[in-house]
Design an enzyme around this catalytic site. Structure first.
Site, mmCIF file in Angstrom:
data_model
loop_
_atom_site.group_PDB
_atom_site.id
_atom_site.type_symbol
_atom_site.label_atom_id
_atom_site.label_comp_id
_atom_site.label_asym_id
_atom_site.label_seq_id
_atom_site.Cartn_x
_atom_site.Cartn_y
_atom_site.Cartn_z
ATOM 1 C CD GLU A 86 -2.510 -1.344 -0.272
ATOM 2 O OE1 GLU A 86 -3.589 0.936 -0.759
ATOM 3 O OE2 GLU A 86 -3.779 -2.445 -0.202
ATOM 4 C CB THR A 136 9.991 4.705 0.625
ATOM 5 O OG1 THR A 136 10.006 6.459 0.519
ATOM 6 C CG2 THR A 136 8.935 4.264 1.953
ATOM 7 C CG ASP A 137 12.140 9.667 -0.030
ATOM 8 O OD1 ASP A 137 10.965 9.179 0.435
ATOM 9 O OD2 ASP A 137 13.257 10.772 -0.183
ATOM 10 C CD GLU A 138 7.319 9.093 1.453
ATOM 11 O OE1 GLU A 138 6.420 9.466 2.356
ATOM 12 O OE2 GLU A 138 6.700 9.035 0.434
ATOM 13 C CE1 TYR A 162 3.875 3.765 0.912
ATOM 14 C CE2 TYR A 162 4.813 5.595 1.540
ATOM 15 C CZ TYR A 162 5.045 4.329 1.361
ATOM 16 O OH TYR A 162 6.243 4.303 0.539
ATOM 17 C CB ALA A 164 5.097 4.085 10.794
ATOM 18 C CB SER A 165 3.469 0.292 6.944
ATOM 19 O OG SER A 165 3.835 0.873 5.499
ATOM 20 C CE LYS A 166 7.981 0.548 1.494
ATOM 21 N NZ LYS A 166 7.925 -0.937 0.630
HETATM 22 P P1 NAD Z 1 1.586 1.064 -6.372
HETATM 23 O O1 NAD Z 1 0.707 1.631 -5.388
HETATM 24 O O2 NAD Z 1 1.775 1.765 -7.663
HETATM 25 O O3 NAD Z 1 2.131 -0.382 -6.643
HETATM 26 C C1 NAD Z 1 1.319 -1.010 -6.398
HETATM 27 C C2 NAD Z 1 1.040 -2.436 -6.041
HETATM 28 O O4 NAD Z 1 1.261 -3.642 -5.617
HETATM 29 C C3 NAD Z 1 -0.020 -3.037 -7.386
HETATM 30 O O5 NAD Z 1 -0.102 -2.887 -7.696
HETATM 31 C C4 NAD Z 1 -0.883 -3.872 -6.068
HETATM 32 O O6 NAD Z 1 -1.956 -4.491 -6.655
HETATM 33 C C5 NAD Z 1 0.823 -4.333 -5.297
HETATM 34 N N1 NAD Z 1 -0.734 -5.111 -4.282
HETATM 35 C C6 NAD Z 1 -0.962 -4.512 -3.240
HETATM 36 N N2 NAD Z 1 -0.703 -4.548 -2.292
HETATM 37 C C7 NAD Z 1 -0.500 -6.479 -2.223
HETATM 38 C C8 NAD Z 1 -0.994 -7.671 -1.379
HETATM 39 N N3 NAD Z 1 -1.248 -7.643 -0.183
HETATM 40 N N4 NAD Z 1 0.021 -8.880 -2.588
HETATM 41 C C9 NAD Z 1 0.491 -8.865 -3.896
HETATM 42 N N5 NAD Z 1 -0.016 -7.505 -4.794
HETATM 43 C C10 NAD Z 1 -0.222 -6.111 -3.593
HETATM 44 O O7 NAD Z 1 3.207 1.792 -5.540
HETATM 45 P P2 NAD Z 1 4.532 2.320 -6.430
HETATM 46 O O8 NAD Z 1 4.381 3.728 -6.011
HETATM 47 O O9 NAD Z 1 4.185 1.564 -7.711
HETATM 48 O O10 NAD Z 1 5.257 1.439 -5.325
HETATM 49 C C11 NAD Z 1 5.922 0.117 -5.358
HETATM 50 C C12 NAD Z 1 7.166 -0.301 -3.870
HETATM 51 O O11 NAD Z 1 8.239 0.797 -4.709
HETATM 52 C C13 NAD Z 1 6.231 -0.121 -2.498
HETATM 53 O O12 NAD Z 1 7.091 -0.739 -2.109
HETATM 54 C C14 NAD Z 1 6.386 1.159 -2.466
HETATM 55 O O13 NAD Z 1 6.813 1.327 -1.389
HETATM 56 C C15 NAD Z 1 7.555 2.177 -3.425
HETATM 57 N N6 NAD Z 1 8.556 3.348 -3.602
HETATM 58 C C16 NAD Z 1 7.598 3.914 -4.364
HETATM 59 C C17 NAD Z 1 7.839 5.699 -4.569
HETATM 60 C C18 NAD Z 1 6.925 6.548 -5.079
HETATM 61 O O14 NAD Z 1 7.579 7.260 -5.253
HETATM 62 N N7 NAD Z 1 5.520 5.752 -6.515
HETATM 63 C C19 NAD Z 1 9.321 5.408 -4.263
HETATM 64 C C20 NAD Z 1 9.941 4.982 -3.222
HETATM 65 C C21 NAD Z 1 9.787 3.408 -3.064
HETATM 66 P P1 TYD Z 2 2.220 12.316 -3.118
HETATM 67 O O1 TYD Z 2 2.379 12.458 -4.594
HETATM 68 O O2 TYD Z 2 1.510 11.507 -2.394
HETATM 69 O O3 TYD Z 2 4.098 11.614 -2.435
HETATM 70 P P2 TYD Z 2 4.101 11.414 -1.263
HETATM 71 O O4 TYD Z 2 3.773 11.640 -0.233
HETATM 72 O O5 TYD Z 2 4.377 10.240 -1.065
HETATM 73 O O6 TYD Z 2 5.449 12.727 -0.700
HETATM 74 O O7 TYD Z 2 2.846 14.015 -3.390
HETATM 75 C C1 TYD Z 2 3.711 14.493 -3.364
HETATM 76 C C2 TYD Z 2 3.495 15.788 -2.559
HETATM 77 O O8 TYD Z 2 2.469 17.289 -2.731
HETATM 78 C C3 TYD Z 2 3.332 15.392 -1.287
HETATM 79 O O9 TYD Z 2 3.732 16.531 -0.370
HETATM 80 C C4 TYD Z 2 2.047 16.554 -0.636
HETATM 81 C C5 TYD Z 2 1.307 16.891 -1.977
HETATM 82 N N1 TYD Z 2 -0.117 16.930 -2.451
HETATM 83 C C6 TYD Z 2 -0.354 18.064 -2.986
HETATM 84 O O10 TYD Z 2 -0.423 18.958 -2.664
HETATM 85 N N2 TYD Z 2 -1.808 17.941 -3.458
HETATM 86 C C7 TYD Z 2 -1.964 16.695 -3.751
HETATM 87 O O11 TYD Z 2 -3.611 16.751 -3.791
HETATM 88 C C8 TYD Z 2 -1.165 15.765 -3.492
HETATM 89 C C9 TYD Z 2 -2.346 13.999 -4.179
HETATM 90 C C10 TYD Z 2 0.176 15.654 -3.239
#
Ligand code: NAD
Ligand code: TYD
Length: 356
Positions: A86, A136-138, A162, A164-166
């Site tokens: 998630e 993630t860097d978070e 989020y 905290a879970s990562k």
């Molecule tokens: P996303 O939400 O687009 O995709 C998550 C995928 O995981 C989906 O296809 C979903 O169906 C699947 N999924 C969710 N719960 C599941 C479960 N219980 N079993 C099997 N599949 C399940 O996420 P994303 O943005 O592509 O991120 C992917 C990974 O990278 C995550 O672990 C996230 O923490 C990490 N990450 C994301 C970012 C970012 O900017 N998006 C940056 C750094 C790290």
């Molecule tokens: P987001 O894409 O949700 O990534 P993250 O919170 O993981 O960094 O948000 C990026 C930045 O944009 C974050 O500072 C929150 C802000 N934001 C808005 O200002 N409006 C929005 O509708 C959303 C989704 C994010």
């Protein structure tokens, strides 16, 4: 020959990783395990499914350990790239339990299944295996002093459910490495942008709203800072770390590319208006300041020197090029967007965020 299990491959980043592995490594068998939650979308992988005979989709939940055990044994998995999660902070504020379930318990189930199989006779031992956890860097929390960066040794200080879970899942991955000798590696990446991102996240949401002349909800004052990396560069880094990273290590991934949200939003508006043939300034009035996100992290900034110096990775795209390419992709793929934003999701979105 390697049999790779990629979890969450139907999501945003996962789909780019699956594509890269299927195309670059035709000798590998690539198994994409995805539950297809609201964020999973097999349309992201249409091209791969039709062109790559080494691609295999498995619908399933990473929390289902019996299913995981069968997958490891049936396909003799020797490498895992774990992305399923998630991933949206706003959702984690509304429903933290879902994040603990998938991100923490799901990761433990995957670790346990890998450990059981690799330490069994059929699994052949830990040598030559790899469990790669994508984080993630978070997890490092929020930066306040200008000029400071997250490095691999920065203490964890997660601020949202989020992150905290990562952070918790990262700790379990390291614990399995330390306690059971599981060959683990972890990377922590900054914010990704690019094609196929689910339109609840800032960049795709705003591009779609600009297209439809809808308000752009800026949280707080818009001064929060994020460090943006093009998703294909993240996938390239994952390839590098999976193949050449050292066991037990952590690598930060980022492109030294910090933007205040409001400045990024202005670039998006200018670029989208130009590509849509609108006069300059046409969409400026869509900017709408709304109530801030609870506990909104002020600034993220990644120092990826270790990855660059040890493994030679660096981003391939400049931000200006990447953001234009990304905006063009969303404008050219309106059907992809409409399939998500219409129907059931529209109702869900309205309930979650109101009609904006
Ligand atoms: P996303 O939400 O687009 O995709 C998550 C995928 O995981 C989906 O296809 C979903 O169906 C699947 N999924 C969710 N719960 C599941 C479960 N219980 N079993 C099997 N599949 C399940 O996420 P994303 O943005 O592509 O991120 C992917 C990974 O990278 C995550 O672990 C996230 O923490 C990490 N990450 C994301 C970012 C970012 O900017 N998006 C940056 C750094 C790290
Ligand atoms: P987001 O894409 O949700 O990534 P993250 O919170 O993981 O960094 O948000 C990026 C930045 O944009 C974050 O500072 C929150 C802000 N934001 C808005 O200002 N409006 C929005 O509708 C959303 C989704 C994010």
């Amino acid at each position: 020959m390697r049999n790779i299990l990629i979890t969450g491959g139907a999501g945003f980043i996962g789909s780019h990783v699956v594509r890269l592995f299927c195309k670059n490594y035709p000798d590998y068998q690539v198994y994409n395990l995805d539950k297809l939650t609201y964020a999973g979308n097999l349309e992201n992988l249409k091209d791969v499914a039709s062109a790559c005979p080494n691609y295999h989709f498995i619908k399933g939940d990473i929390c289902d350990i019996d299913h995981l055990r069968r997958i490891f044994a049936d396909h003799r998995i020797d490498g895992v790239i774990h992305l399923a999660a998630e991933s949206h902070v706003d959702r984690s504020i509304k429903d933290p339990f879902a994040f603990a379930q998938t991100n923490v318990l799901g990761t433990i189930a995957l670790l346990q299944a890998a450990r059981e199989y690799w330490s069994s006779e059929a699994g052949g031992g830990m040598a030559g295996k790899r469990f790669y956890h994508i984080s993630t860097d978070e997890v490092y929390g929020s930066l306040h002093d200008p000029g400071t960066f997250f490095v691999e040794t920065t203490a964890y200080d997660p601020q949202s459910p989020y992150s905290a879970s990562k952070a918790s899942s990262d700790h379990f991955v390291r614990a399995f490495g330390n306690t059971y000798g599981l060959p683990i590696v972890i990377s922590n990446c900054s914010n990704n942008y690019g094609p196929n991102q689910f339109p609840e996240k800032l960049i795709p949401l705003f591009i779609n709203n600009i297209r439809h002349g809808k308000p752009l909800p800026v949280y707080g004052t818009g001064e929060n800072v994020r460090d943006w990396l093009y998703v294909v560069d993240h996938a390239r880094a994952i390839d590098t770390i999976f193949h050449r990273g050292r066991d037990g290590e952590t690598y930060n991934i980022g492109g030294f590319n910090e933007w205040r949200n409001i400045d990024l939003i202005k670039v998006m508006i200018r670029t989208a208006d130009r590509l849509l043939g609108n006069p300059e300034g046409h969409s400026d009035g869509l900017i709408t300041y709304v109530q801030d996100r609870a506990g909104h992290d002020k600034r993220y900034a990644i120092d990826s020197t270790k990855l660059h110096e040890e493994l030679g990775w660096e981003p391939s795209l400049q931000f200006e090029e990447g953001i234009e390419k990304t905006i063009r992709w969303y404008l050219d793929n309106q059907e992809w967007m409409d399939n998500i934003t219409s129907g059931a999701y529209e109702k869900y979105y309205a309930e979650m965020y109101g009609n904006r």
